[in-house]
Design a protein around this motif. Structure first.
Motif, PDB file in Angstrom:
ATOM      1  N   LYS A  62      -6.770  41.123  61.178  1.00 21.25           N
ATOM      2  CA  LYS A  62      -5.845  40.474  62.105  1.00 21.25           C
ATOM      3  C   LYS A  62      -6.494  39.230  62.698  1.00 21.25           C
ATOM      4  CE  LYS A  62      -3.505  44.796  63.279  1.00 21.25           C
ATOM      5  NZ  LYS A  62      -2.910  45.632  64.343  1.00 21.25           N
ATOM      6  N   THR A  63      -5.670  38.215  62.869  1.00 26.53           N
ATOM      7  CA  THR A  63      -6.143  36.962  63.438  1.00 26.53           C
ATOM      8  C   THR A  63      -6.015  36.990  64.966  1.00 26.53           C
ATOM      9  OG1 THR A  63      -5.379  35.803  61.459  1.00 26.53           O
ATOM     10  CG2 THR A  63      -5.862  34.453  63.391  1.00 26.53           C
ATOM     11  N   VAL A  64      -7.046  36.520  65.648  1.00 22.18           N
ATOM     12  CA  VAL A  64      -7.035  36.485  67.115  1.00 22.18           C
ATOM     13  C   VAL A  64      -6.170  35.307  67.593  1.00 22.18           C
ATOM     14  CG1 VAL A  64      -8.435  36.264  69.198  1.00 22.18           C
ATOM     15  CG2 VAL A  64      -9.338  37.497  67.195  1.00 22.18           C
ATOM     16  N   VAL A  65      -5.138  35.614  68.377  1.00 21.35           N
ATOM     17  CA  VAL A  65      -4.210  34.577  68.866  1.00 21.35           C
ATOM     18  C   VAL A  65      -3.981  34.763  70.370  1.00 21.35           C
ATOM     19  CG1 VAL A  65      -3.026  34.324  66.656  1.00 21.35           C
ATOM     20  CG2 VAL A  65      -2.207  36.029  68.324  1.00 21.35           C
ATOM     21  N   GLU A  66      -3.437  33.736  71.025  1.00 19.65           N
ATOM     22  CA  GLU A  66      -3.106  33.835  72.451  1.00 19.65           C
ATOM     23  C   GLU A  66      -1.876  34.715  72.667  1.00 19.65           C
ATOM     24  OE1 GLU A  66      -2.643  29.972  74.081  1.00 19.65           O
ATOM     25  OE2 GLU A  66      -4.802  29.582  74.181  1.00 19.65           O
ATOM     26  N   GLU A  74      -1.601  39.992  63.661  1.00 14.17           N
ATOM     27  CA  GLU A  74      -2.255  39.286  64.766  1.00 14.17           C
ATOM     28  C   GLU A  74      -2.712  40.256  65.853  1.00 14.17           C
ATOM     29  OE1 GLU A  74       0.468  35.206  64.464  1.00 14.17           O
ATOM     30  OE2 GLU A  74       1.049  36.851  65.829  1.00 14.17           O
ATOM     31  N   ILE A  75      -3.689  39.796  66.638  1.00 18.81           N
ATOM     32  CA  ILE A  75      -4.198  40.574  67.761  1.00 18.81           C
ATOM     33  C   ILE A  75      -4.498  39.603  68.898  1.00 18.81           C
ATOM     34  CG2 ILE A  75      -6.590  40.446  66.939  1.00 18.81           C
ATOM     35  CD1 ILE A  75      -7.036  43.255  68.077  1.00 18.81           C
ATOM     36  N   SER A  76      -4.253  40.052  70.094  1.00 18.53           N
ATOM     37  CA  SER A  76      -4.480  39.166  71.244  1.00 18.53           C
ATOM     38  C   SER A  76      -5.970  39.003  71.504  1.00 18.53           C
ATOM     39  CB  SER A  76      -3.790  39.732  72.488  1.00 18.53           C
ATOM     40  OG  SER A  76      -4.442  40.926  72.905  1.00 18.53           O
ATOM     41  N   LEU A  77      -6.312  37.937  72.199  1.00 18.10           N
ATOM     42  CA  LEU A  77      -7.714  37.672  72.512  1.00 18.10           C
ATOM     43  C   LEU A  77      -8.293  38.791  73.367  1.00 18.10           C
ATOM     44  CD1 LEU A  77     -10.124  35.753  72.371  1.00 18.10           C
ATOM     45  CD2 LEU A  77      -9.216  34.558  74.380  1.00 18.10           C
ATOM     46  N   ASP A  78      -7.530  39.272  74.376  1.00 16.75           N
ATOM     47  CA  ASP A  78      -8.021  40.346  75.242  1.00 16.75           C
ATOM     48  C   ASP A  78      -8.289  41.619  74.449  1.00 16.75           C
ATOM     49  OD1 ASP A  78      -7.874  38.680  77.398  1.00 16.75           O
ATOM     50  OD2 ASP A  78      -5.882  39.366  78.042  1.00 16.75           O
ATOM     51  N   ARG A  81     -11.407  41.338  72.312  1.00 21.21           N
ATOM     52  CA  ARG A  81     -12.671  41.383  73.053  1.00 21.21           C
ATOM     53  C   ARG A  81     -12.990  42.791  73.551  1.00 21.21           C
ATOM     54  NH1 ARG A  81     -12.688  35.518  76.257  1.00 21.21           N
ATOM     55  NH2 ARG A  81     -13.357  34.338  74.396  1.00 21.21           N
ATOM     56  N   GLU A  82     -12.007  43.679  73.519  1.00 17.00           N
ATOM     57  CA  GLU A  82     -12.300  45.084  73.794  1.00 17.00           C
ATOM     58  C   GLU A  82     -13.099  45.691  72.643  1.00 17.00           C
ATOM     59  OE1 GLU A  82      -8.728  47.164  74.603  1.00 17.00           O
ATOM     60  OE2 GLU A  82      -8.232  46.022  76.425  1.00 17.00           O
ATOM     61  N   ILE A  83     -12.896  45.129  71.475  1.00 12.22           N
ATOM     62  CA  ILE A  83     -13.645  45.588  70.297  1.00 12.22           C
ATOM     63  C   ILE A  83     -15.016  44.926  70.258  1.00 12.22           C
ATOM     64  CG2 ILE A  83     -13.654  45.666  67.767  1.00 12.22           C
ATOM     65  CD1 ILE A  83     -10.570  45.549  67.901  1.00 12.22           C
ATOM     66  N   ASN A  84     -15.016  43.602  70.455  1.00  7.79           N
ATOM     67  CA  ASN A  84     -16.270  42.848  70.453  1.00  7.79           C
ATOM     68  C   ASN A  84     -16.096  41.638  71.361  1.00  7.79           C
ATOM     69  OD1 ASN A  84     -18.495  41.165  69.898  1.00  7.79           O
ATOM     70  ND2 ASN A  84     -18.676  41.992  67.813  1.00  7.79           N
ATOM     71  N   PRO A  85     -16.867  41.541  72.451  1.00  6.27           N
ATOM     72  CA  PRO A  85     -16.697  40.457  73.427  1.00  6.27           C
ATOM     73  C   PRO A  85     -16.914  39.062  72.852  1.00  6.27           C
ATOM     74  CG  PRO A  85     -18.058  42.215  74.326  1.00  6.27           C
ATOM     75  CD  PRO A  85     -17.894  42.511  72.868  1.00  6.27           C
ATOM     76  N   SER A  86     -17.503  38.954  71.674  1.00 11.37           N
ATOM     77  CA  SER A  86     -17.814  37.634  71.119  1.00 11.37           C
ATOM     78  C   SER A  86     -16.650  37.001  70.354  1.00 11.37           C
ATOM     79  CB  SER A  86     -19.024  37.740  70.184  1.00 11.37           C
ATOM     80  OG  SER A  86     -18.717  38.564  69.073  1.00 11.37           O
ATOM     81  N   GLY A  90      -8.719  32.454  66.689  1.00 10.76           N
ATOM     82  CA  GLY A  90      -8.828  32.067  65.280  1.00 10.76           C
ATOM     83  C   GLY A  90      -9.731  32.963  64.461  1.00 10.76           C
ATOM     84  N   ASP A  91     -10.556  33.802  65.137  1.00 11.07           N
ATOM     85  CA  ASP A  91     -11.417  34.727  64.396  1.00 11.07           C
ATOM     86  C   ASP A  91     -10.577  35.814  63.726  1.00 11.07           C
ATOM     87  OD1 ASP A  91     -13.583  33.315  65.183  1.00 11.07           O
ATOM     88  OD2 ASP A  91     -14.261  34.737  66.721  1.00 11.07           O
ATOM     89  N   ILE A  92     -11.188  36.474  62.735  1.00  7.57           N
ATOM     90  CA  ILE A  92     -10.537  37.592  62.053  1.00  7.57           C
ATOM     91  C   ILE A  92     -11.179  38.892  62.528  1.00  7.57           C
ATOM     92  CG2 ILE A  92     -10.027  38.683  59.835  1.00  7.57           C
ATOM     93  CD1 ILE A  92      -8.532  36.071  60.235  1.00  7.57           C
ATOM     94  N   VAL A  93     -10.338  39.787  63.005  1.00  7.49           N
ATOM     95  CA  VAL A  93     -10.793  41.103  63.454  1.00  7.49           C
ATOM     96  C   VAL A  93     -10.421  42.135  62.393  1.00  7.49           C
ATOM     97  CG1 VAL A  93     -10.569  42.893  65.223  1.00  7.49           C
ATOM     98  CG2 VAL A  93     -10.512  40.476  65.872  1.00  7.49           C
TER      99      VAL A  93
END
Length: 376
Positions: A62-66, A74-78, A81-86, A90-93
């Motif tokens: 999933k792509t990190v989006v606002e 897609e997955i939200s930024l918040d 960051r529950e998975i990995n704070p870094s 645009g990153d791929i989770v």
């Protein structure tokens, strides 16, 4: 899948030469389709097979989006960051979503993929082996024939020998061993197609390379070949060592080397002539076994006028013009053959008269086409 599966792939790699990593990558790709088909998923997923244990896991990508518009992709930024704070926008989770019974699907898919890839890899390996052997000689066993081809078993594949590429006197039956020249290797949906020939001049060249160590070592070079398969051939040779006779090397002791080639070609006559960078000498040699008295070169027309003794005119021309035709092909020069008496008569006429005189000598071009030539 388990450790035994990985060991089986390693064994396949040793026996078939198929890379274990390539097989695993193919299985992973097939499992992605299997996952989406069996679990009705439209997610962007990745399948990972552990190279050591054989464990299969499925990850949703999933792509990190606002703002999440499609939770499957897609997955939200918040949430990321529950998975990995870094994680950043645009990153791929990757989130593991391996189904409980996915092992059964994985095993079935792996079997199908491995079988298919083994077949494809074997075809690819065969193709690569034989594409490197184009214009080479190989021995095979005739298996069968239809109305167009003999099918020759080369070990891992059958080659096609067209009837048009066999010598006029040749007839093969099941089990006959035969040397053939590989003319073309093509890819097809059914695997590589290999076409071979018994009439190609390259076959003659390769046979001499097999029989004459001096040619194989590069001491003697084959400079030119003219062949009328099943009947007669001419081969021009040159030595890079002044102490080595190129013709003698090809003939061999008591003619053993050339006779081996003649036997393989079912009695085809072979003239071995010495190549020369002197055009007159080269053309004279090409008309062997006849004796040549003189050669006159016309550079602009790339034509040679050759004079031979009266009693050797028919020998120089050959049966149905074969010797002269082959000489023209060998040298790539047009050859006009005259007898000695005809040449003297022509010269005498030229001295005493400027009238046109009819010349009935035979002229041969590189294609071996004879014609009457009028000279002034």
């Amino acid at each position: 899948m388990n450790v035994e599966f990985i060991e089986a792939l390693e064994q396949l790699e040793k026996e078939k030469g198929i890379s274990k990593d390539i097989l695993i990558e193919a299985i992973e790709a097939a499992l992605i389709s299997g996952y989406k088909r069996n679990f009705h998923s439209a997610q962007n997923v990745r399948v990972d097979i552990d190279r050591q244990t054989g464990r299969v896991r499925v990850f949703a990508r999933k792509t990190v989006v606002e703002e999440v518009l499609d939770p499957r992709l897609e997955i939200s930024l918040d949430a990321s960051r529950e998975i990995n704070p870094s994680y950043q926008l645009g990153d791929i989770v990757e989130i593991e979503v391996t189904p409980a019974d996915f092992g059964r699907i994985a095993a079935q898919t792996a079997k199908q993929v491995v079988t298919q890839r083994i077949r494809e890899a074997e075809r690819s390996i065969i193709y690569q082996d034989f594409i490197d052997r184009e214009e080479d000689i190989i021995t095979g066993i005739v298996q069968r024939s239809d109305n167009r081809y003999y099918y020759v078993d080369l070990g891992r594949v059958e080659a096609m020998l067209p009837f048009s590429e066999t010598m006029p006197t040749e007839r093969f039956k099941h089990g006959d061993r035969v040397k053939v020249f590989i003319t073309k290797v093509e890819k097809s949906t059914k695997g590589p197609q290999i076409f071979v020939s018994r009439t190609h001049p390259g076959l003659l060249k390769r046979l001499f390379e097999l029989e004459v160590p001096e040619i194989f070592d590069g001491v003697v070079e084959i400079r030119s070949i003219a062949r009328e398969a099943g009947h007669r051939s001419k081969i021009a040779v040159h030595s890079n060592d002044a102490n080595v006779d190129p013709v003698g090397a090809c003939v061999g002791h008591r003619g053993m080397r050339v006779q081996t080639v003649v036997s393989e070609l079912k009695g085809e006559k072979i003239d071995i002539v010495r190549w020369s960078d002197n055009i007159e000498e080269w053309i004279a040699n090409s008309l062997s076994p006849s004796t040549v008295l003189s050669v006159t070169i016309f550079e602009d027309e790339k034509t040679a006028r050759v004079v031979v003794p009266d009693h050797q005119l028919s020998l120089a021309i050959g049966k149905e013009g074969q010797n002269a035709r082959l000489a023209a092909k060998l040298t790539n020069w047009k050859i006009d053959i005259k007898s000695e008496s005809e040449s003297l008569k022509e010269n005498d006429v030229l001295v005493t008269s400027h009238d046109d005189q009819e010349n009935t000598s035979l002229h041969y071009d590189q294609e071996g086409t004879p014609s009457d030539v009028d000279e002034n």
